[in-house]
Design an enzyme around this catalytic site. Structure first.
Site, mmCIF file in Angstrom:
data_model
loop_
_atom_site.group_PDB
_atom_site.id
_atom_site.type_symbol
_atom_site.label_atom_id
_atom_site.label_comp_id
_atom_site.label_asym_id
_atom_site.label_seq_id
_atom_site.Cartn_x
_atom_site.Cartn_y
_atom_site.Cartn_z
ATOM 1 N N LYS A 260 0.791 -1.218 -0.083
ATOM 2 C CA LYS A 260 -0.044 0.106 -0.004
ATOM 3 C C LYS A 260 0.748 1.405 -0.085
ATOM 4 C CE LYS A 260 -3.241 -2.315 3.036
ATOM 5 N NZ LYS A 260 -3.872 -2.268 4.141
ATOM 6 N N ASP B 6 7.838 2.821 -2.892
ATOM 7 C CA ASP B 6 7.809 3.721 -1.715
ATOM 8 C C ASP B 6 9.472 3.969 -1.296
ATOM 9 O OD1 ASP B 6 7.354 1.486 -0.553
ATOM 10 O OD2 ASP B 6 6.001 2.251 0.815
ATOM 11 N N ASP C 4 14.691 -0.924 1.096
ATOM 12 C CA ASP C 4 15.359 -1.091 2.295
ATOM 13 C C ASP C 4 16.253 -2.455 2.200
ATOM 14 O OD1 ASP C 4 15.839 -1.533 5.142
ATOM 15 O OD2 ASP C 4 13.671 -1.144 5.652
#
Length: 195
Positions: A42, A99, A102
């Protein structure tokens, strides 16, 4: 919500300016191509919405949801597709919209799976790129910001499904997650993917 933030890392204005710059660059690079923006659910939703409006080309948007299962702070490396693409991509240039990058584990898996579907091209646009050693290296073609290895929220990024609606990127106060060391993975739910 703002009182839970220890530090604003990237302001709303900085986000707006950088997303506009990325949109202009992508417009130049894909001006005669059949472009598909592929968002990861999301966390990428606010970024892909703003970026799509900054790209001055006809384009398609689709989403995938992938999950990397493990405990609440670490990825297991086992990845599952929770929502797949709506259709074939063999005649499209895919730009994966992330987004944050990592660990790189889930994104590496996603790219391998997409390559097997034979798109015309496959590239990555990440809003945030963490400065940290990665389990899997992935090449980022378009990047918004490089950030330190801190747990961030806002502009789609969450902690326990909260803070996605902050208009900036911020670092949570330790008191919000009980004073323990900050979680290493950006998502806590198995319904989300851990970068």
């Amino acid at each position: 919500m703002d009182e839970d933030i220890a530090e604003v890392l990237i302001t709303e204005e900085q986000l707006r300016i950088r997303v506009q710059e990325l949109g202009e660059q992508i417009t130049r690079d894909y001006h005669v191509k059949n472009l598909l923006l592929l968002g990861t659910l999301k966390g990428a939703v606010p970024f892909i919405a703003d970026l799509a409006r900054a790209i001055r080309l006809p384009l398609e948007i689709d989403y995938m949801a992938v999950a990397s299962y493990g405990d609440s702070t670490h990825s297991s490396g086992i990845v599952r597709i929770l929502k797949d693409l709506e259709g074939p991509v063999d005649q499209k240039h895919i730009l994966v919209i992330e987004d944050i990058i990592d660990s790189g584990l889930t994104l590496h898996y996603l790219l391998d799976m997409l390559k097997r579907r034979n798109p015309l091209s496959l590239r990555i646009c990440a809003l945030l790129n963490k400065e940290r050693p990665r389990a899997k290296n992935v090449a980022v073609d378009y990047q918004g910001f490089t950030i330190p290895d801190r747990f961030v929220v806002g502009y789609g990024l969450d902690y326990a499904q909260r803070y996605r609606n902050l208009p900036y990127i911020g670092i949570l106060k330790p008191s919000v997650y009980g004073g323990a060391p900050a979680p290493q993975a950006q998502h806590q739910s198995p319904a989300e993917h851990s970068r």
